[in-house]
Design a protein around this motif. Structure first.
Motif, PDB file in Angstrom:
ATOM      1  N   CYS A  49     -10.353  59.077  17.607  1.00 64.08           N
ATOM      2  CA  CYS A  49      -9.535  59.177  16.400  1.00 64.08           C
ATOM      3  C   CYS A  49     -10.424  59.353  15.159  1.00 64.08           C
ATOM      4  O   CYS A  49     -11.638  59.163  15.229  1.00 64.08           O
ATOM      5  N   PRO A  51     -11.082  57.533  12.544  1.00 59.48           N
ATOM      6  CA  PRO A  51     -11.992  56.462  12.116  1.00 59.48           C
ATOM      7  C   PRO A  51     -13.332  56.457  12.858  1.00 59.48           C
ATOM      8  O   PRO A  51     -14.248  55.740  12.465  1.00 59.48           O
ATOM      9  N   CYS A  79      -7.621  47.937  20.504  1.00 61.22           N
ATOM     10  CA  CYS A  79      -7.960  49.231  19.903  1.00 61.22           C
ATOM     11  C   CYS A  79      -9.426  49.555  20.140  1.00 61.22           C
ATOM     12  O   CYS A  79     -10.259  48.671  20.281  1.00 61.22           O
ATOM     13  N   ARG A  80      -9.751  50.853  20.167  1.00 56.92           N
ATOM     14  CA  ARG A  80     -11.123  51.291  20.494  1.00 56.92           C
ATOM     15  C   ARG A  80     -12.119  51.029  19.375  1.00 56.92           C
ATOM     16  O   ARG A  80     -13.310  51.239  19.539  1.00 56.92           O
ATOM     17  N   PHE A  81     -11.629  50.611  18.229  1.00 55.05           N
ATOM     18  CA  PHE A  81     -12.508  50.487  17.065  1.00 55.05           C
ATOM     19  C   PHE A  81     -13.738  49.630  17.365  1.00 55.05           C
ATOM     20  O   PHE A  81     -14.827  49.884  16.855  1.00 55.05           O
ATOM     21  N   GLU A 214      -1.660  52.929  10.275  1.00 54.44           N
ATOM     22  CA  GLU A 214      -3.044  52.554  10.595  1.00 54.44           C
ATOM     23  C   GLU A 214      -3.833  52.394   9.294  1.00 54.44           C
ATOM     24  O   GLU A 214      -3.745  53.243   8.400  1.00 54.44           O
ATOM     25  N   GLY A 279      -5.029  47.152  16.554  1.00 56.13           N
ATOM     26  CA  GLY A 279      -4.989  47.773  15.231  1.00 56.13           C
ATOM     27  C   GLY A 279      -3.934  47.118  14.350  1.00 56.13           C
ATOM     28  O   GLY A 279      -3.804  45.893  14.329  1.00 56.13           O
ATOM     29  N   PRO A 304      -3.598  58.297  12.864  1.00 54.99           N
ATOM     30  CA  PRO A 304      -4.453  59.376  13.353  1.00 54.99           C
ATOM     31  C   PRO A 304      -4.046  59.782  14.777  1.00 54.99           C
ATOM     32  O   PRO A 304      -3.559  58.930  15.535  1.00 54.99           O
ATOM     33  N   CYS A 307      -4.130  57.532  18.281  1.00 53.15           N
ATOM     34  CA  CYS A 307      -4.179  56.099  17.955  1.00 53.15           C
ATOM     35  C   CYS A 307      -3.156  55.348  18.808  1.00 53.15           C
ATOM     36  O   CYS A 307      -1.956  55.420  18.557  1.00 53.15           O
ATOM     37  N   PRO A 309      -2.429  52.006  19.275  1.00 50.45           N
ATOM     38  CA  PRO A 309      -1.555  50.967  18.688  1.00 50.45           C
ATOM     39  C   PRO A 309      -0.387  51.564  17.893  1.00 50.45           C
ATOM     40  O   PRO A 309       0.748  51.084  17.990  1.00 50.45           O
TER      41      PRO A 309
HETATM   42  S1  SF4 Z   1      -6.201  51.556  15.187  1.00 48.72           S
HETATM   43 FE1  SF4 Z   1      -5.943  53.586  16.017  1.00 48.72          FE
HETATM   44  S2  SF4 Z   1      -6.921  54.981  14.611  1.00 48.72           S
HETATM   45 FE2  SF4 Z   1      -7.636  52.927  14.119  1.00 48.72          FE
HETATM   46  S3  SF4 Z   1      -9.508  52.809  15.292  1.00 48.72           S
HETATM   47 FE3  SF4 Z   1      -7.893  51.932  16.571  1.00 48.72          FE
HETATM   48  S4  SF4 Z   1      -7.190  53.635  17.849  1.00 48.72           S
HETATM   49 FE4  SF4 Z   1      -8.394  54.503  16.160  1.00 48.72          FE
END
Ligand code: SF4
Length: 366
Positions: A49, A51, A79-81, A214, A279, A304, A307, A309
């Protein structure tokens, strides 16, 4: 040491103040542009995404200006963040780009690790300098919410909303230059005064719309194609609960109360989502329900592409819209999003809301 960090709206102002007070030479990346995005898109995995992608572009642009180390937030949860700092570090290493990435993980109960991170960033600065750095950046974070809210409220009722944008921009410059808490307060008072002074007495907004979604998309105007300014120029009062100063307050200062806040969100979203989905997915649904209760004319849900979540939140919001008869439009943003198409969709949505407001028969919620 020359230090940088990714952009996310105006957070460069408090983060720069924090790092400068800690003795770093700060390299603020150039504002996000198509070039920033293109760098990120070329180097990051295709399905990641924004971010992940846009900050890669920020880091490389800052490294070209001399940055030696980049600070990136970590994360936990579905979330992958939480992986992004590490992925960005690997991308830079593979390219032999000389930019070290320091990842700051949230404490999440592991206070030893958190303490080691604080020591790493603090280096040999005395604690009095750390306290001063935290104090001024805290005030700057809170100042951002005040100034941005004032601008959101003034745009739809100003004679010329572009003058509000200019007044906000000047206020942000003053805030950036403020070296003491007293100067920060002065910059805020003057900024609010100038911005609210542009309101035309008695003028009412055409519509009231809430933004949910997001956090990065809601805060970074390059990514959301400056949606707040666009709506303001259409004389729409924009409301949103996800703001950076508020986020800092709840995730750092009030971190121990986080589970209680999540429970509260889950209570509000009951019947649509049973708990956190990563997220800001749960918040998106809870905030939409709160805004619906407050009588907004419609809701824009921004996320995005890919994403997870917010994709979960999107299906819950479809039901919210149906149950409450409230128009909710989801807009998915990625590198392919064209400005013209984005504006057309928003204008069509505003047209729908205006016709509903005028009681035109046969105009449905979705
Ligand atoms: S909340 Fe969504 S857009 Fe933000 S980092 Fe996580 S997956 Fe990506």
């Amino acid at each position: 040491m020359k230090c940088t960090f990714p952009h996310m709206g105006n957070i460069y102002i408090p983060i720069k103040a924090l790092l400068q007070e800690l003795g770093y030479e700060v390299i603020v990346p150039p504002p996000c542009t198509e070039e920033t995005l293109n760098i990120g898109v070329a180097l990051a995995p295709e399905t990641a995404c924004l971010p992940l992608k846009v900050p890669v572009g920020n880091f490389i642009e800052a490294q070209r200006l001399g940055a030696e180390v980049a600070i990136m937030a970590g994360g936990v949860g579905p979330c992958r963040f939480g992986f992004y700092g590490q992925v960005q570090r690997e991308i830079l290493r593979d390219l032999n780009i000389d930019l070290d990435v320091i990842i700051l993980e949230p404490p999440q109960g592991d206070w030893n690790r958190f303490w080691r991170q604080v020591q790493l960033v603090r280096r040999d600065q005395p604690w009095s300098a750390v306290a001063r750095a935290l104090r001024i950046s805290w005030h700057k974070f809170q100042a951002l919410d005040v100034l941005e809210t004032a601008a959101r409220q003034a745009r739809p009722v100003a004679a010329n909303p572009r003058q509000v944008d200019a007044a906000l921009s000047r206020a942000l410059q003053r805030l950036d230059q403020a070296q003491t808490v007293a100067k920060v307060k002065e910059a805020v008072a003057l900024g609010v005064d100038r911005i609210t002074g542009l309101k035309v007495p008695g003028r009412k907004p055409r519509l009231r719309i809430a933004l949910v979604g997001e956090i990065y998309t809601l805060l970074e105007p390059f990514v959301n194609l400056d949606v707040e300014k666009l709506l303001g120029r259409h004389r729409v009062l924009v409301e949103k609960k996800v703001q950076i100063g508020d986020w800092v307050k709840h995730h750092l200062l009030l971190a121990p109360l986080q589970p209680r806040q999540q429970n509260q969100m889950a209570r509000i979203a009951k019947g649509y989502l049973s708990g956190p989905v990563g997220g800001h997915g749960l918040e998106s649904v809870a905030h939409a329900l709160e805004f619906a209760r407050q009588g907004v004319d419609g809701i824009l849900h921004l996320l995005p592409f890919t994403c997870m979540p917010e994709i979960v939140a999107q299906s819950a919001l479809a039901q919210v819209s149906k149950d409450l008869g409230l128009p909710i439009m989801t807009l998915v943003l990625d590198e392919q999003t064209g400005e013209a198409g984005f504006h057309t969709r928003i204008e069509a949505f505003l047209d729908l809301l205006s016709r509903r407001q005028q009681g035109e028969p046969g105009v449905a919620a979705r």
